[in-house]
Design a protein around this motif. Sequence first.
Motif, PDB file in Angstrom:
ATOM      1  N   LEU A  28     -15.504 -19.241  33.819  1.00 63.16           N
ATOM      2  CA  LEU A  28     -14.636 -19.262  32.719  1.00 63.16           C
ATOM      3  C   LEU A  28     -15.378 -19.182  31.498  1.00 63.16           C
ATOM      4  N   ILE A  29     -16.700 -19.691  31.539  1.00 66.38           N
ATOM      5  CA  ILE A  29     -17.601 -19.461  30.225  1.00 66.38           C
ATOM      6  C   ILE A  29     -17.876 -17.931  30.022  1.00 66.38           C
ATOM      7  N   ALA A  30     -18.079 -17.303  31.286  1.00 63.15           N
ATOM      8  CA  ALA A  30     -18.323 -15.859  31.038  1.00 63.15           C
ATOM      9  C   ALA A  30     -17.179 -15.113  30.563  1.00 63.15           C
ATOM     10  N   TRP A  31     -16.054 -15.520  30.978  1.00 62.31           N
ATOM     11  CA  TRP A  31     -14.650 -14.770  30.545  1.00 62.31           C
ATOM     12  C   TRP A  31     -14.461 -15.075  29.197  1.00 62.31           C
ATOM     13  N   ALA A 110     -22.076  -9.737  32.465  1.00 62.73           N
ATOM     14  CA  ALA A 110     -22.209  -8.443  32.702  1.00 62.73           C
ATOM     15  C   ALA A 110     -21.351  -7.580  33.672  1.00 62.73           C
ATOM     16  N   ALA A 111     -20.990  -8.599  34.745  1.00 61.53           N
ATOM     17  CA  ALA A 111     -19.813  -7.979  35.642  1.00 61.53           C
ATOM     18  C   ALA A 111     -18.547  -7.647  35.167  1.00 61.53           C
ATOM     19  N   LEU A 141     -12.404  -5.754  40.166  1.00 65.58           N
ATOM     20  CA  LEU A 141     -13.018  -4.906  39.933  1.00 65.58           C
ATOM     21  C   LEU A 141     -14.612  -5.149  39.797  1.00 65.58           C
ATOM     22  N   ALA A 142     -14.743  -6.642  39.604  1.00 65.54           N
ATOM     23  CA  ALA A 142     -16.065  -7.177  39.152  1.00 65.54           C
ATOM     24  C   ALA A 142     -16.871  -7.843  40.264  1.00 65.54           C
ATOM     25  N   TYR A 143     -16.125  -7.902  41.624  1.00 62.22           N
ATOM     26  CA  TYR A 143     -16.475  -8.763  42.608  1.00 62.22           C
ATOM     27  C   TYR A 143     -17.958  -8.604  43.162  1.00 62.22           C
ATOM     28  N   ARG A 144     -18.416  -7.354  43.105  1.00 58.78           N
ATOM     29  CA  ARG A 144     -19.873  -7.096  43.481  1.00 58.78           C
ATOM     30  C   ARG A 144     -20.799  -7.911  42.509  1.00 58.78           C
ATOM     31  N   GLY A 145     -20.619  -7.729  41.085  1.00 57.54           N
ATOM     32  CA  GLY A 145     -21.352  -8.389  40.130  1.00 57.54           C
ATOM     33  C   GLY A 145     -21.103  -9.791  40.395  1.00 57.54           C
ATOM     34  N   VAL A 146     -20.042 -10.172  40.667  1.00 58.89           N
ATOM     35  CA  VAL A 146     -19.805 -11.749  40.692  1.00 58.89           C
ATOM     36  C   VAL A 146     -20.569 -12.500  42.077  1.00 58.89           C
ATOM     37  N   ILE A 147     -20.409 -11.638  43.052  1.00 58.16           N
ATOM     38  CA  ILE A 147     -21.328 -11.985  44.205  1.00 58.16           C
ATOM     39  C   ILE A 147     -22.586 -12.163  43.979  1.00 58.16           C
ATOM     40  N   ALA A 148     -23.155 -11.098  43.433  1.00 56.77           N
ATOM     41  CA  ALA A 148     -24.667 -11.145  42.974  1.00 56.77           C
ATOM     42  C   ALA A 148     -25.263 -12.006  42.129  1.00 56.77           C
ATOM     43  N   LEU A 215     -26.397  -5.204  45.639  1.00 58.32           N
ATOM     44  CA  LEU A 215     -24.963  -5.495  45.179  1.00 58.32           C
ATOM     45  C   LEU A 215     -24.623  -4.632  43.696  1.00 58.32           C
ATOM     46  N   LEU A 216     -25.676  -4.837  43.018  1.00 58.65           N
ATOM     47  CA  LEU A 216     -25.555  -4.471  41.552  1.00 58.65           C
ATOM     48  C   LEU A 216     -25.806  -2.810  41.580  1.00 58.65           C
ATOM     49  N   LYS A 217     -26.687  -2.457  42.389  1.00 59.02           N
ATOM     50  CA  LYS A 217     -27.020  -0.974  42.574  1.00 59.02           C
ATOM     51  C   LYS A 217     -25.703  -0.306  43.116  1.00 59.02           C
ATOM     52  N   LEU A 218     -25.101  -1.085  44.128  1.00 54.54           N
ATOM     53  CA  LEU A 218     -23.789  -0.325  44.628  1.00 54.54           C
ATOM     54  C   LEU A 218     -22.733  -0.272  43.499  1.00 54.54           C
ATOM     55  N   SER A 219     -22.447  -1.516  42.896  1.00 52.50           N
ATOM     56  CA  SER A 219     -21.543  -1.535  41.809  1.00 52.50           C
ATOM     57  C   SER A 219     -21.571  -0.550  40.565  1.00 52.50           C
TER      58      SER A 219
END
Lengths: 230, 354
Positions: A28-31, A110-111, A141-148, A215-219
């Motif tokens: 929520l804060i990031a959004w 960032a994600a 679209l942001a899930y990799r960054g979110v999981i990371a 994960l970040l490299k992948l995204s």
Amino acid sequence: MSSDASIIVLSFQIALVATGVTLPVGMLIAWLLARKQFHGKFALDVFVSLPLALPPVVVGYALLWLVGTHSWFGSLGESVFGSTLAFTWIAAALAAAVVSLPLVVRSFTAALAGVDPRLEVAARGLGSGSFRTFFTITLPLAYRGVIAGALLGFVRALSEFGATIVVAGNIPGRTQTIPAAIFTRISAGDSDAAWRLTIVSILLGVMALATHNWLLKLSSTVSRDSSEVG
Amino acid sequence: MISFDLRIDRRGFSFDVSGQFDEGVTAVFGPSGAGKTTLLNCLAGSMRPDSGSIEIDGENVYSSADGIWVRPEKRRIGTVYQDGALFPHLSVRRNIDFGWKLVPAEQRRLDPLEIVELLGLSDLLERMPSELSGGERQRVAIARALAISPRLFLLDEPLASLDVARKGSILNYLKRVHDEFKIPMVYVSHSVTEVVSIASHAMLIRDGSVLGFDRPSALLLTAALDGSSVERFENILHGVVGESTDQLTTIEIDRISISTRHQNKNPGEKVVVSLGANQIILAPSEPNQLSARNVLKGRVKEIWSSNGKVFAEVDVGPEIIVELTESALNELGISVRSDVFLIFKSSSVDVFDA
């Protein structure tokens, strides 16, 4: 002395609950930070990041005051749980959450920033409300960054020591996490036992960070691929 | 029908645009920074003006006086963006279904299958956006916006990232879409030629205000007279494709025929031809041995000047406007009723499907 296994289990329990809190709150804060313009945005950013800049002991002391019976939060906790939250595993989870929140928020921001806001505008125009747009467009679209980011928050929660020991203490079987147990064992001169948990900590940290970076490299390669075609 | 009156007053940018768009295609053009995209964003609801109103088919979607602001997802306005803005994680089919699924069943007027068919997307449905060409992307973007049965169709420079051949083909699809579904279309472009072949009305915007709202060719003339707002005046002529050779294609316009670059079209096809007024050379006597393929004889009907530019309207069968300089006009001794020759290269002529 508690067994290694029970200490690890308790640490995971505390870190998981902490992550369960930081995930929605951090998102929520990031959004808000990534997508909205509002008064107090700067202040929110500073406030959330503050634990990064403070000695964890200070954070712990502030939390101890917060969960104490003289604050409204403390009295709320007391009426819900029947006793003060201080020196319980819930306080340990709270400390871990507060300390890991800045990392989670930063990763999530960032994600989210990597998702083209025009896609959200397009989705809104197609009839999707902001809630649906977030879950069908932004998050996928942001899930990799979110999981990371969640992973990073989780290992930070696992390794939390300073704030936890002030607000939750170091009570074997109740609030003694891996770092606190290592501290106790070092103090007691039991270096073999300290090393066992130290190695567990290092292994967990290496695994989590490796996954995080992968994960970040992948995204980033994924988004580069799609921008090349476009 | 949609009518609107929008005002924004911010530091360094003031915007005051009102108008009414009916069933046809309205072209909105003007230089970049004029406020074209601001207009679209306000209509679509992704930007809120400071004051004013918007009414679509009798429904107030915005009124600052009554405190009404309908959110974009409740407006049912289809928008096509410059690069498509397709959802990269969804297949073509799911991109098109995205909005369609959200429209209440009783408001669905267009069938996605029919749209897919019309835009030639049947074979692309399982592809991901990254596997599409630029032209295919735009067709999917058009289909996606149509699938919500929009009350208004907004196109924001939809051809800007495409090459000439693909531009023509997308314009054809848009024409088909308009003929088939009769949805009011607003087509924003900085390129005048792109728009003239499909628009029934045109709105010229500059510095956040409306300079003109008229038939496209009439407005183009205003724009040319105004000087700075449009880079050049385009003559727009309707014609029919004639003979073709390997290099050239002839277009018949009224009693004259002109040579253009080779067009992949069959004789008899109707076309719209655009010819820049500054691409034409004016000569007082018939030139010989020229590389330019087009030499047309005509008579000057009118001469006027504006902002240091001189325009001559020459009757060569159809009437063609030529831009020249004051000194050239004086040296050549050309005046109204002079017989003159118009000379231009076949490559100066752009041809669009009518």
